[in-house]
Design an enzyme around this catalytic site. Structure first.
Site, mmCIF file in Angstrom:
data_model
loop_
_atom_site.group_PDB
_atom_site.id
_atom_site.type_symbol
_atom_site.label_atom_id
_atom_site.label_comp_id
_atom_site.label_asym_id
_atom_site.label_seq_id
_atom_site.Cartn_x
_atom_site.Cartn_y
_atom_site.Cartn_z
ATOM 1 N N TYR A 205 15.554 -57.542 -49.411
ATOM 2 C CA TYR A 205 15.547 -58.326 -48.293
ATOM 3 C C TYR A 205 15.015 -57.392 -47.100
ATOM 4 O O TYR A 205 14.215 -57.748 -46.402
ATOM 5 C CB TYR A 205 17.051 -58.923 -48.029
ATOM 6 C CG TYR A 205 17.141 -59.406 -46.671
ATOM 7 C CD1 TYR A 205 16.712 -60.830 -46.504
ATOM 8 C CD2 TYR A 205 17.562 -58.974 -45.604
ATOM 9 C CE1 TYR A 205 16.699 -61.308 -45.099
ATOM 10 C CE2 TYR A 205 17.628 -59.358 -44.291
ATOM 11 C CZ TYR A 205 17.613 -60.823 -44.261
ATOM 12 O OH TYR A 205 17.477 -61.307 -42.937
ATOM 13 N N ALA B 167 12.076 -75.318 -41.302
ATOM 14 C CA ALA B 167 12.798 -76.137 -40.238
ATOM 15 C C ALA B 167 13.761 -76.891 -40.461
ATOM 16 O O ALA B 167 14.592 -77.732 -39.739
ATOM 17 C CB ALA B 167 11.682 -76.718 -39.562
ATOM 18 N N GLY C 277 19.924 -74.217 -41.024
ATOM 19 C CA GLY C 277 20.350 -73.075 -40.309
ATOM 20 C C GLY C 277 19.748 -73.085 -38.943
ATOM 21 O O GLY C 277 19.620 -74.028 -38.318
ATOM 22 N N ILE C 278 19.183 -71.715 -38.817
ATOM 23 C CA ILE C 278 18.496 -71.359 -37.135
ATOM 24 C C ILE C 278 17.336 -72.357 -37.154
ATOM 25 O O ILE C 278 17.067 -72.745 -36.145
ATOM 26 C CB ILE C 278 18.432 -70.011 -37.237
ATOM 27 C CG1 ILE C 278 19.652 -69.082 -37.330
ATOM 28 C CG2 ILE C 278 17.751 -69.611 -36.031
ATOM 29 C CD1 ILE C 278 19.474 -67.846 -37.340
ATOM 30 N N GLY C 279 16.694 -72.525 -38.474
ATOM 31 C CA GLY C 279 15.271 -73.207 -38.354
ATOM 32 C C GLY C 279 15.678 -74.760 -37.865
ATOM 33 O O GLY C 279 14.763 -75.298 -37.075
#
Length: 274
Positions: free
Chosen positions: A170, A14, A17-19
């Protein structure tokens, strides 16, 4: 934004980035938030920012390094000890391929190929240990962040000891997460817990993408909006066992639909997690 005052949601990864954007968007729903990261300073920062948006102090930070399975176990134990309900889990934490031409095979502290552990084994372990709380809090949701960048798993070399490539590592870890999601959705079909996986968006402007590609196609808010929607929107009530591109159902790599391959992955996961 839907009011989620009476719900508790755990978001991993969290702090960046996106988190991080997802955390702040969830804060606007007034939910009780449990925000995870591996840097204490960054966790404190996102908790403070989320509390400012939420207007309450029901935002707690948790620190754990997913390259250490003992940390993951400790995180799950802390969550179950400190909270009497868990309405949602977003397994967002992860690492990228390590760069455009990464040929260096990194290992976790447990001796596993690093990307397979951080992107797959660690969230599986966390989810498994939190299932009793999620089931007791049903209806509840699990959202597993994956990617459209997927590559079939080679079960004779899951740790990629032969011919390591960062992108392959990945991609197989992200496909493994979809396969786990499909199996877990079936396992929990009569519990009120839904499980879905999603690709948050293609080449979004995050450090992970910038380290690997020469271009970006979108902004991280796009991925955050998808994570928040799958976790909170009424449109996804009862929807389970699906793979999403953003908020649209799509198809994963063919191996995800192979029951035999999923069984091989289950057996390997039990062995690797001890």
């Amino acid at each position: 934004m839907q009011d989620m005052t009476d719900t508790t949601i755990l978001l991993t990864g969290a702090t960046d980035g996106i988190g991080r954007i997802t955390a702040l968007k969830l804060a606007a729903t007034k939910a009780t938030l449990l925000l995870h990261g591996r840097s204490p300073g960054k966790v404190d920062d996102v908790v403070s920012a989320a509390r400012d948006i939420a207007g309450h102090d029901q935002v707690r930070g948790y620190v754990a390094d997913f390259a250490e399975l003992a940390d993951v176990t400790s995180l799950a134990d802390q969550i179950t000890s400190n909270h009497d309900r868990l309405d949602g889990l977003i397994n967002n934490a992860g690492i990228g391929s390590g760069g455009m031409h990464n040929v260096y095979r990194d290992l976790s502290n447990d001796g596993h190929e690093l990307r397979f552990q951080v992107n797959y084994l660690a969230p599986v372990l966390l989810t498994r240990r939190l299932l009793p709380l999620l089931i007791a809090s049903a209806p509840s949701r699990i959202v597993n962040v994956s990617s459209l960048g997927q590559q079939p798993l080679a079960f004779d070399d899951l740790m990629l000891e032969d011919g390591f490539d960062g992108r392959r590592a990945y991609r197989q870890s992200k496909l493994a997460m979809v396969m786990f999601s499909f199996d877990l959705a079936r396992e929990l079909s009569d519990t009120g817990v839904t499980v879905n996986a999603l690709h948050p968006g293609s080449l979004l402007n995050t450090k992970m993408v910038r380290d690997t590609f020469n271009e970006v196609w979108g902004e991280p808010e796009e991925g955050a909006d998808a994570e928040v929607a799958l976790m909170t929107a009424r449109a996804y009530d009862g929807v389970s066992g699906e793979f999403f591109d953003g908020t649209d159902e799509t198809r994963a790599n063919d191996q995800a639909y192979d029951a035999g391959a999923r069984e091989q992955l289950r057996q390997a996961t039990v062995r690797l997690l001890g």
